[in-house]
Design an enzyme around this catalytic site. Structure first.
Site, mmCIF file in Angstrom:
data_model
loop_
_atom_site.group_PDB
_atom_site.id
_atom_site.type_symbol
_atom_site.label_atom_id
_atom_site.label_comp_id
_atom_site.label_asym_id
_atom_site.label_seq_id
_atom_site.Cartn_x
_atom_site.Cartn_y
_atom_site.Cartn_z
ATOM 1 N N PHE A 19 -80.739 -9.893 -17.704
ATOM 2 C CA PHE A 19 -80.283 -10.704 -17.681
ATOM 3 C C PHE A 19 -80.238 -12.181 -19.217
ATOM 4 C CE2 PHE A 19 -80.300 -16.022 -17.101
ATOM 5 C CZ PHE A 19 -78.861 -15.684 -17.400
ATOM 6 N N VAL A 20 -81.848 -12.768 -19.407
ATOM 7 C CA VAL A 20 -82.643 -12.910 -19.860
ATOM 8 C C VAL A 20 -82.659 -12.294 -21.545
ATOM 9 C CG1 VAL A 20 -84.068 -14.001 -18.682
ATOM 10 C CG2 VAL A 20 -84.760 -12.486 -19.144
ATOM 11 N N ASN B 35 -81.014 -6.838 -12.632
ATOM 12 C CA ASN B 35 -81.746 -7.966 -12.241
ATOM 13 C C ASN B 35 -82.190 -8.733 -13.195
ATOM 14 O OD1 ASN B 35 -83.875 -7.252 -14.031
ATOM 15 N ND2 ASN B 35 -84.007 -5.453 -12.990
ATOM 16 N N CYS B 36 -82.854 -9.863 -13.101
ATOM 17 C CA CYS B 36 -83.622 -10.811 -13.375
ATOM 18 C C CYS B 36 -83.898 -10.524 -15.513
ATOM 19 C CB CYS B 36 -84.178 -11.608 -13.456
ATOM 20 S SG CYS B 36 -85.870 -11.637 -12.812
ATOM 21 N N GLU B 37 -84.683 -9.629 -15.749
ATOM 22 C CA GLU B 37 -85.234 -9.085 -17.006
ATOM 23 C C GLU B 37 -83.683 -8.799 -17.727
ATOM 24 O OE1 GLU B 37 -88.545 -6.246 -19.356
ATOM 25 O OE2 GLU B 37 -88.049 -6.635 -16.613
#
Length: 232
Positions: free
Chosen positions: A166-167, A162-164
């Protein structure tokens, strides 16, 4: 085999529950999508290239990597990249329908949007996660370059990508999601005690019978701990 099918079913049910959490936290609206704030709503002068931007929502947190010049790279569920390579269409703001279908189909894109489109009116925390990683923080330019290299279509999973994820990969070198870990730990605490699972099922069924709650909103909460308990 049946033994392997049960954990898979439990994982699927868990993802569906997280989907409900994700969608309910989106801007409400019927038909038309809410417009993001006008450009200039956020003061980007305090952001540096490679910063990790964090936008707390009611039930979840959205993450992105600041690239400079009012641009943020972030991972968003999106069904459109599965059907077209037209960048003009894909670069348009992701609607709720596109997002939901993207989660179901497990497709997404790492996209670059303005700070306004990324934050959607929410408050922004800058590098708030650095305290959890201490000496593991990569250089700001390295983080930004990692994000830029990954821009484009990608697989998506509420649990695993998810987006977390990724970062944290971009800024700290390792893809992790504390939101997912915390949610799974909470579920594990519930299913460790079989009496809690039974009580959850009984309370849920009672709420349907006595309070008239809609089964479509109550049953996922009842069945997920039950299936996870069976999978354990």
């Amino acid at each position: 085999t049946m033994k392997n099918a049960v954990p898979q079913a439990a994982s699927l049910l868990l993802e569906k529950l997280l989907l409900l959490v994700h969608v309910r936290a989106l801007p409400a609206g019927s038909g038309a999508e809410a417009a993001p704030p006008a450009p200039g709503y956020y003061d980007t002068s305090c952001f540096k290239r490679g910063d990790l931007l964090e936008v707390p929502r009611t039930l979840f947190i959205h993450f992105g990597i600041y690239l400079g010049e009012n641009r943020v790279a972030h991972l968003m569920p999106d069904i459109l990249p599965a059907f077209t390579g037209d960048r003009r269409q894909i670069e348009q703001v992701v609607t709720n329908k596109r997002l939901i279908l993207g989660v179901i189909a497990r497709t997404a894109s790492i996209r670059v949007d303005t700070v306004e489109d990324f934050a959607y009116g929410g408050s922004i925390l800058v590098n708030h996660m650095d305290r959890l990683f201490q000496d593991q923080v990569l250089g700001s330019e390295e983080a930004a370059r990692r994000a830029e290299k990954l821009v484009g279509a990608t697989a998506y999973s509420l649990l695993w990508n998810n987006c977390e994820h990724f970062v944290t990969y971009c800024r700290y070198g390792a893809p992790v999601s504390f939101q997912t870990d915390k949610f799974c730990e909470t579920v594990k605490m519930i299913i460790r005690d079989q009496r809690s699972v039974l009580a959850s099922v009984l309370v849920g069924l009672a709420s349907i019978v006595c309070l008239g709650l809609a089964p479509s909103t109550t049953l996922p909460t009842i069945l997920i701990p039950f299936f996870l308990w069976m999978a354990g």
